[in-house]
Design a protein around this motif. Structure first.
Motif, short mmCIF file in Angstrom:
data_model
loop_
_atom_site.label_atom_id
_atom_site.label_comp_id
_atom_site.label_asym_id
_atom_site.label_seq_id
_atom_site.Cartn_x
_atom_site.Cartn_y
_atom_site.Cartn_z
N ASN A 28 2.48 3.54 3.54
CA ASN A 28 1.96 2.55 3.80
C ASN A 28 1.26 2.51 5.30
O ASN A 28 0.26 1.74 5.64
CB ASN A 28 2.57 1.27 3.71
CG ASN A 28 4.04 1.30 4.67
OD1 ASN A 28 4.62 2.32 4.56
ND2 ASN A 28 4.34 -0.03 5.17
N HIS A 77 0.83 -1.26 -0.02
CA HIS A 77 0.04 0.05 0.10
C HIS A 77 0.91 1.33 -0.07
O HIS A 77 0.28 2.38 -0.10
CB HIS A 77 -0.82 0.06 1.24
CG HIS A 77 -1.95 -0.96 1.03
ND1 HIS A 77 -3.01 -1.00 0.07
CD2 HIS A 77 -2.19 -1.93 1.72
CE1 HIS A 77 -3.87 -1.89 0.41
NE2 HIS A 77 -3.46 -2.70 1.22
N ALA A 78 2.16 1.15 -0.04
CA ALA A 78 3.06 2.40 -0.04
C ALA A 78 2.81 2.93 -1.47
O ALA A 78 2.59 2.08 -2.46
CB ALA A 78 4.42 2.02 0.39
#
Length: 378
Positions: free
Chosen positions: A102, A19-20
């Motif tokens: 993230n 999710h970064a």
């Protein structure tokens, strides 16, 4: 004692690296995953003063929000600031881990921690992330072959729902077909209409697994030409993951009082609290984003918040938003906003790493070093 690998796996579970943002550099920066960890220091910035604090604490791990390296390097000699931090940590047996973009969006992340520090209620993402795209695969199978088809779909990645796998739904029915010349039917005869007791199997499948799931289903199906549907499901919003947060105050207050409340709730910095808006305006609905959040200005306005709080607001975006008359703006120090995450992370780590009862415990501290770069204002 937990190993560094145990702790990094836990952090990756809470703040998944996928999710970064693409430009970001998160995860384990320095350290041997096999080493034990007894003391952890948490900070926003991996700067020299924080590294010295970690060494003084005899920390085995330093977890920071901001990465040490965002660009590729050919070495990290102690002759430059970043290399000096890396050299000091490695020389003293301290690992380094970064959770950056993230850690911004999930539950228990930076923006949610900021919202809770301000006492907001009914907190939810300001811009929710969409759920990963899903398909529904529907296939019609003779009763005696249903189990092998279900198993093939599950093995290919279909049927995973949250913490469950092999999830599917079945309903009985009758399949009708007539094999034509050239067919080699598993059931029935060429030219003769056939009625077969079948099972309708429905299961969900991540869209990126569609091809392998359909191929596995076809291979396991006894028919030459299986009847099946692939339906793209409408995307839904993640209820607890997304950019920024929106919530409401327990009771309305003036913008002046809200700014004073922010000043009290956050760590003091030379930056202070900057405000754009009518001081006597009543505010109740608050939008915010930990860190630099001007990318959510339009979203905050469309959500109808009374005030939007973030850091590093630039002149032109702020000016253009104020031309609309709302929302009011509150700009706070980047470090002060993001440091609200550290006590939340500390409590999560303490709860996860220290079982009740006698035995060794992992010490987790929040850094006492103010790493806001501004030191005074005139």
């Amino acid at each position: 004692m937990p190993t560094l690998g145990d702790i990094t796996a836990l952090l990756d579970e809470w703040y998944p690296p996928q999710h970064a943002d693409d430009w970001d550099a998160v995860g384990l920066v320095l350290g041997d995953p096999a080493h034990d960890v007894r003391r952890i220091l948490l900070a926003v910035d991996p700067v020299t003063a924080v590294a010295d604090e970690a060494i003084l604490m005899d920390a085995d791990l330093l977890v920071t929000h901001h990465p040490l390296f965002l660009k590729g390097v050919h070495g990290f000699a102690a002759t430059d600031p970043k290399g000096r931090v890396a050299h000091r940590l490695t020389s003293n047996g301290c690992a380094l881990f970064a959770a950056h973009t993230n850690a911004d969006s999930p539950a228990g992340g930076v923006s949610e921690s900021l919202a809770l520090a301000l006492g907001l209620e009914d907190v939810r993402p300001l811009e929710a992330d969409p759920t990963p795209p899903l398909d529904k695969i529907v296939v019609f199978v003779p009763v005696d072959a249903a189990e092998q088809v279900r198993a093939a779909l599950a093995a290919a990645g279909a049927g995973r729902v949250g913490d469950y796998d092999q999830a599917s739904f079945s309903a009985p029915g009758l399949g009708r077909f007539r094999p034509l010349e050239g067919a080699n039917p598993a059931i029935g005869e060429v030219g003769r209409p056939e009625v077969v007791e079948e099972v309708r199997i429905e299961t969900v499948c991540p869209r990126h697994r569609r091809g392998s799931a359909v191929a596995a289903m076809v291979a396991a199906h006894p028919y030459e030409e299986p009847a099946y549907d692939v339906i793209e499901l409408a995307p839904l919003d993640e209820p607890s993951r997304g950019s920024g947060r929106i919530g409401r105050l327990a009771a309305p207050m003036t913008l002046r009082d809200f700014a004073a409340h922010v000043d009290t709730a956050l760590a003091r910095t030379a930056h202070g609290v900057r405000v754009a808006g009518d001081p006597d305006q009543l505010v109740e609905t608050v939008g915010l984003c930990g860190g630099a959040g001007d990318f959510l200005l339009d979203r905050a306005r469309s959500a109808g918040v009374d005030v939007y709080l973030t850091s590093d607001l630039r002149h032109h975006p702020a000016s253009e938003l104020r031309e609309h008359g709302a929302p009011a703006l509150v700009d706070v120090a980047h470090w002060a906003a993001e440091s609200t995450w550290l006590p939340v992370l500390r409590d999560r780590l303490v709860a996860a790493l220290n079982d009740p009862g006698p035995g060794d415990t992992v010490e987790v501290r929040v850094s006492a070093t103010n790493t806001d770069p501004w030191t005074f204002r005139v």
